[in-house]
Every structure is written in C-alpha cells, then in structure tokens.
Design a protein around this motif. Structure first.
Motif, PDB file in Angstrom:
ATOM      1  N   SER A   6       0.832  -1.211   0.000  1.00 30.24           N
ATOM      2  CA  SER A   6       0.000   0.000   0.000  1.00 30.24           C
ATOM      3  C   SER A   6       0.865   1.259   0.000  1.00 30.24           C
ATOM      4  O   SER A   6       0.518   2.268  -0.637  1.00 30.24           O
ATOM      5  CB  SER A   6      -0.942   0.004   1.201  1.00 30.24           C
ATOM      6  N   PHE A   7       2.011   1.211   0.673  1.00 26.96           N
ATOM      7  CA  PHE A   7       2.903   2.370   0.722  1.00 26.96           C
ATOM      8  C   PHE A   7       3.638   2.549  -0.606  1.00 26.96           C
ATOM      9  O   PHE A   7       3.724   3.663  -1.135  1.00 26.96           O
ATOM     10  CB  PHE A   7       3.909   2.210   1.866  1.00 26.96           C
ATOM     11  N   TYR A   8       4.166   1.461  -1.132  1.00 30.98           N
ATOM     12  CA  TYR A   8       4.905   1.522  -2.392  1.00 30.98           C
ATOM     13  C   TYR A   8       3.994   1.952  -3.540  1.00 30.98           C
ATOM     14  O   TYR A   8       4.331   2.845  -4.329  1.00 30.98           O
ATOM     15  CB  TYR A   8       5.518   0.148  -2.675  1.00 30.98           C
ATOM     16  N   VAL A   9       2.819   1.339  -3.612  1.00 28.88           N
ATOM     17  CA  VAL A   9       1.867   1.686  -4.674  1.00 28.88           C
ATOM     18  C   VAL A   9       1.393   3.128  -4.521  1.00 28.88           C
ATOM     19  O   VAL A   9       1.242   3.851  -5.514  1.00 28.88           O
ATOM     20  CB  VAL A   9       0.678   0.704  -4.671  1.00 28.88           C
ATOM     21  N   SER A  10       1.187   3.580  -3.303  1.00 28.57           N
ATOM     22  CA  SER A  10       0.743   4.956  -3.089  1.00 28.57           C
ATOM     23  C   SER A  10       1.806   5.961  -3.502  1.00 28.57           C
ATOM     24  O   SER A  10       1.490   7.028  -4.051  1.00 28.57           O
ATOM     25  CB  SER A  10       0.355   5.168  -1.617  1.00 28.57           C
ATOM     26  N   MET A  11       3.086   5.647  -3.260  1.00 32.34           N
ATOM     27  CA  MET A  11       4.151   6.542  -3.713  1.00 32.34           C
ATOM     28  C   MET A  11       4.166   6.675  -5.227  1.00 32.34           C
ATOM     29  O   MET A  11       4.241   7.778  -5.780  1.00 32.34           O
ATOM     30  CB  MET A  11       5.507   6.038  -3.208  1.00 32.34           C
ATOM     31  N   LEU A  12       4.096   5.540  -5.926  1.00 29.04           N
ATOM     32  CA  LEU A  12       4.062   5.581  -7.384  1.00 29.04           C
ATOM     33  C   LEU A  12       2.807   6.300  -7.878  1.00 29.04           C
ATOM     34  O   LEU A  12       2.862   7.107  -8.810  1.00 29.04           O
ATOM     35  CB  LEU A  12       4.100   4.164  -7.949  1.00 29.04           C
ATOM     36  N   SER A  13       1.685   6.022  -7.250  1.00 35.25           N
ATOM     37  CA  SER A  13       0.414   6.600  -7.688  1.00 35.25           C
ATOM     38  C   SER A  13       0.406   8.114  -7.529  1.00 35.25           C
ATOM     39  O   SER A  13      -0.116   8.833  -8.395  1.00 35.25           O
ATOM     40  CB  SER A  13      -0.742   5.992  -6.898  1.00 35.25           C
ATOM     41  N   SER A  50      -4.214  -3.494  -0.284  1.00 34.11           N
ATOM     42  CA  SER A  50      -3.751  -3.082  -1.610  1.00 34.11           C
ATOM     43  C   SER A  50      -3.335  -4.279  -2.451  1.00 34.11           C
ATOM     44  O   SER A  50      -3.615  -4.350  -3.641  1.00 34.11           O
ATOM     45  CB  SER A  50      -2.580  -2.109  -1.473  1.00 34.11           C
ATOM     46  N   SER A  51      -2.635  -5.221  -1.825  1.00 33.65           N
ATOM     47  CA  SER A  51      -2.297  -6.501  -2.461  1.00 33.65           C
ATOM     48  C   SER A  51      -2.605  -7.617  -1.481  1.00 33.65           C
ATOM     49  O   SER A  51      -2.474  -7.445  -0.265  1.00 33.65           O
ATOM     50  CB  SER A  51      -0.821  -6.571  -2.852  1.00 33.65           C
ATOM     51  N   ILE A  52      -2.991  -8.767  -2.027  1.00 33.37           N
ATOM     52  CA  ILE A  52      -3.407  -9.892  -1.191  1.00 33.37           C
ATOM     53  C   ILE A  52      -2.700 -11.157  -1.661  1.00 33.37           C
ATOM     54  O   ILE A  52      -2.537 -11.396  -2.856  1.00 33.37           O
ATOM     55  CB  ILE A  52      -4.934 -10.090  -1.257  1.00 33.37           C
ATOM     56  N   ILE A  53      -2.265 -11.958  -0.689  1.00 35.90           N
ATOM     57  CA  ILE A  53      -1.717 -13.288  -0.960  1.00 35.90           C
ATOM     58  C   ILE A  53      -2.846 -14.296  -0.778  1.00 35.90           C
ATOM     59  O   ILE A  53      -3.475 -14.355   0.280  1.00 35.90           O
ATOM     60  CB  ILE A  53      -0.576 -13.626   0.009  1.00 35.90           C
TER      61      ILE A  53
END
Length: 297
Positions: free
Chosen positions: A247-254, A286-289
C-alpha cells in the motif's frame, strides 16, 4: 498489435461495460481501457497487446523486478523493503509445508526469492520469460531457469508453487491455472499474490492507481473473482493474507502518476489508512496473498 478479448476469462460471459481508462506511465504513455464483465464483475484490460507485442512494454529500467535497478528514492525503498519481504515469504512457505520440499517460482524475475529459499534449504526451480531477468536469476541462484510456463517441467510436480505479482501478467490465464493444477502435489499449496482494486488506495488514486499498471497487468482481481476463477479449475481457497508494504509503495508511485511529483508524506498516510481500512474490511488490502490447494474429493 492489440487483441480484443471476446469473453470473460472467469465466467465466459460475452458482454462488458467500461470500467476505467488508465495511462501507461512506465513505458509508452498510451491509454488503455479496463472493462468489467456484466455477469461476474471481473475486470480486465481490453483491448490489450498480444503475446508477441507485450515485451516492448517491459523495456524500462523503472521496471524494478526485471532490472534490479536501485536508481531513485522509490527504487531504494523497494530494495530495503524487499529484504524484509523475502524472509517473510520463506517463513510463509515453511509454515505451509512440513519439509523443505520442491519449490517452483513462476515469474521469478531476477531470482531473489528463489535464492533466499534455496539458502533456507528448499529445492528450487524457476520460470522467467524475460531474457535479461532470467540471466540474472541464473547467475544469482546457480540454477537453470525455464523460459515458458506451459512447456516447462513436463514430468515434475512441486510441493509449493508461487506466483508473486505474476498472474495478472499472463495471457493464457485459464491454461496457466490448469497447468498449476497438474504441477502441484496433492498435498501442496499454490500461492498467488495480486493487487486488489477494491482497496482503499485504489479508490483514492483511481485511474492513477499504480497497480492497474496497464497494459502489463491484463487482469484486475478482487477476492470474489479470483476465488471463482480458481474454483473452476479444481482449487479451493485455504486463506488469504495481506501484503501491507504494497500500500505504501503503490501509493508513492500513484502520487507521482497523479501529480507528476511523489508526495511522500501523503502517500505514507494513504498507505497507512489503506492498511487500516483493509484490516477492518475482511483483508481488502492493496495486495493480497491467496493460498490455494486442490479440492478435497
């Protein structure tokens, strides 16, 4: 060349509605449509580059999983977080199988997870279509890495098969899941990690949400649709787990895609809230296993 998908990969329904239009921020800067099946709600990129054309959309050093680049703050953060998540992934597979058995990582990238598992005692094999990434994986793991899924490991079965953010890239989706069923031992586990468009951060960034990642991401999963898809191929869901760092990584890119400049504080806060909402909303992170096993007869 673009190809049109005539029927829903999950339920075979032939009618769709427009869901969202997103831009390829990594390579081409082209716009691509994501549609929704009118029957089951499954989302998929349509039209999309065909299998022979998709490769050019991966030709960027910014595509970290294929290049191991550490240029830029976001890439540096990615590498630091990856050190933690690699160990977490090995802990997960150790908890799912009683011995250090045979592991196959499909879409293994540069082989970092395979190497970590190998150092922990697992017998490892990998598949990676990208020539450059596969070469790096072979150098790191000292193991021969296959290049194609459906023709690999003809006479072998595995105790654990993993696909870390890979299934959303596969053109032959149903054929690949059939292949997984044939390659997993009866007591084995298949681990699938994919983005979740029903997460809070997806709702915040909308068409700028980095995990849509068109056109490389061909499919866009929810918990219901991935469960339905795998059930149709003889699997049942054991459990699902969060990938909280995503969620943090995707939010930075977004945030960068949305405004042209990364808002680190805002992205951190959105990532934090996304995890909080996900925890309260039945693991809608944000991502699920997802952990699957063969249905018990």
């Amino acid at each position: 060349m673009l190809e049109y998908i005539e029927e829903c990969p999950v339920c075979k329904n032939t009618t769709t509605t427009h869901f969202i239009t997103c831009k390829d921020h990594t390579v081409s800067h082209e716009a691509f449509n994501i549609v929704a099946c009118t029957a089951c709600g499954f989302k998929f990129t349509n039209p999309r580059p065909n299998a022979t054309e998709i490769g050019k959309y991966y030709q960027s050093e910014a595509y970290i999983s294929h290049s191991n680049t550490s240029k830029g703050i976001v890439a540096k953060i990615y590498h630091q977080v990856r050190k933690i998540t690699l160990l977490d992934k090995v802990k997960l597979i150790n908890s799912l199988y009683h011995t250090k058995g045979k592991l196959l990582d499909v879409g293994c990238g540069t082989g970092m997870f395979l190497n970590t598992a190998k150092e922990d005692g697992w017998q490892v094999n990998g598949i990676e279509p990208s020539d450059d990434a596969r070469k790096l994986a072979e150098e790191i793991t000292h193991t021969s890495i296959a290049s194609e899924v459906l023709t690999a490991f003809t006479n072998q079965k595995f105790n654990i098969i993993t696909m870390w953010h890979v299934l959303e890239h596969v053109h032959l989706l149903n054929e690949t899941i059939d292949w997984l069923f044939n390659k997993i031992e009866n007591d084995g586990k298949v681990i699938i990690a994919v983005p979740n468009y029903q997460s809070y951060d997806a709702s915040v960034y909308q068409e700028s949400w980095a995990a849509y990642d068109v056109p490389r991401h061909l499919y866009h999963f929810s918990k219901d649709t991935i469960k339905q898809l795998f059930a149709a191929h003889g699997f049942e869901l054991v459990k699902h787990l969060p990938m909280k760092f995503d969620s943090f990584y995707v939010s930075m890119l977004s945030s960068k895609y949305q405004t042209g400049k990364t808002n680190y504080i805002g992205a951190f806060l959105n990532g934090l809230k996304s995890n909080g909402v996900g925890e309260k909303n039945d693991n809608n992170y944000s991502s699920i296993i997802y952990i699957f096993e063969k249905k018990k007869s």
